[in-house]
Write an enzyme that holds these catalytic residues in place. Sequence first.
Site, short mmCIF file in Angstrom:
data_model
loop_
_atom_site.label_atom_id
_atom_site.label_comp_id
_atom_site.label_asym_id
_atom_site.label_seq_id
_atom_site.Cartn_x
_atom_site.Cartn_y
_atom_site.Cartn_z
N ALA A 168 8.10 -37.04 23.97
CA ALA A 168 8.43 -35.70 23.88
C ALA A 168 8.37 -35.75 22.16
O ALA A 168 8.40 -36.65 21.49
CB ALA A 168 9.89 -35.39 24.11
N ASP A 169 8.12 -34.31 21.75
CA ASP A 169 8.02 -34.19 20.20
C ASP A 169 8.66 -32.76 20.02
O ASP A 169 8.24 -31.99 20.90
CB ASP A 169 6.65 -34.26 19.64
CG ASP A 169 6.64 -34.39 18.17
OD1 ASP A 169 6.87 -35.42 17.70
OD2 ASP A 169 6.55 -33.30 17.46
N THR A 170 9.41 -32.55 19.16
CA THR A 170 10.06 -31.17 18.76
C THR A 170 9.51 -30.69 17.56
O THR A 170 9.37 -31.58 16.46
CB THR A 170 11.71 -31.41 18.54
OG1 THR A 170 12.04 -31.92 20.06
CG2 THR A 170 12.15 -30.39 18.29
#
Length: 197
Positions: free
Chosen positions: A72-74
């Site tokens: 994941a990446d925010t």
Amino acid sequence: MRTRPPLILASASPRRLDLLAQIGITPDEVVPADIDETPARGELPRPHAQRLAQDKCRAVAARHPDAFVLAADTVVAAGRRILPKAEDEAAARRCLALLAGRNHRVFTGIALSAPGGTVSARVIEARVRMKRLSQAETDAYIKSGEWHGKAGGYAIQGRAAAFIPAITGSYSGVVGLPLAETLALLRGAGYVAESTH
């Protein structure tokens, strides 16, 4: 005795581990993906979040082809601008000055590689309002150190919660992993945690 392939979390974030634990999922292994997270020239926030999640996923899946790999990446965005992960006090102050008193968007890309290499991905968007901040509030938050390494220079699950009067979308996505969508991806790929049958 495990009857399914292992689940690897391709992230060094303790927040993502904690979030998965909330829905009864404990990865069998944590293998951070070491990739360049610099935005491509002209890259917009949503595609940037999706690309980084997929790149992290593929980087780890290449070394673990028989596992489920979750990445994941925010990305915190002010308009079309991608805010950095604040690594120093000056960057954190710049982020807070830009976000205070206005709405911004948080995009979290999630990607899952199933054994055999099929990758599924999604991007979840949340809209976040940050109140105007006094100099004293900004100074106290900077002193707390919670901003360090955080996209946009703040952590909604910590003291900065007091700065956020409204959020539309996935709270867990803003923290770092949208849980409903992550669980849907895992189930769609055939992964079922023992405690979420």
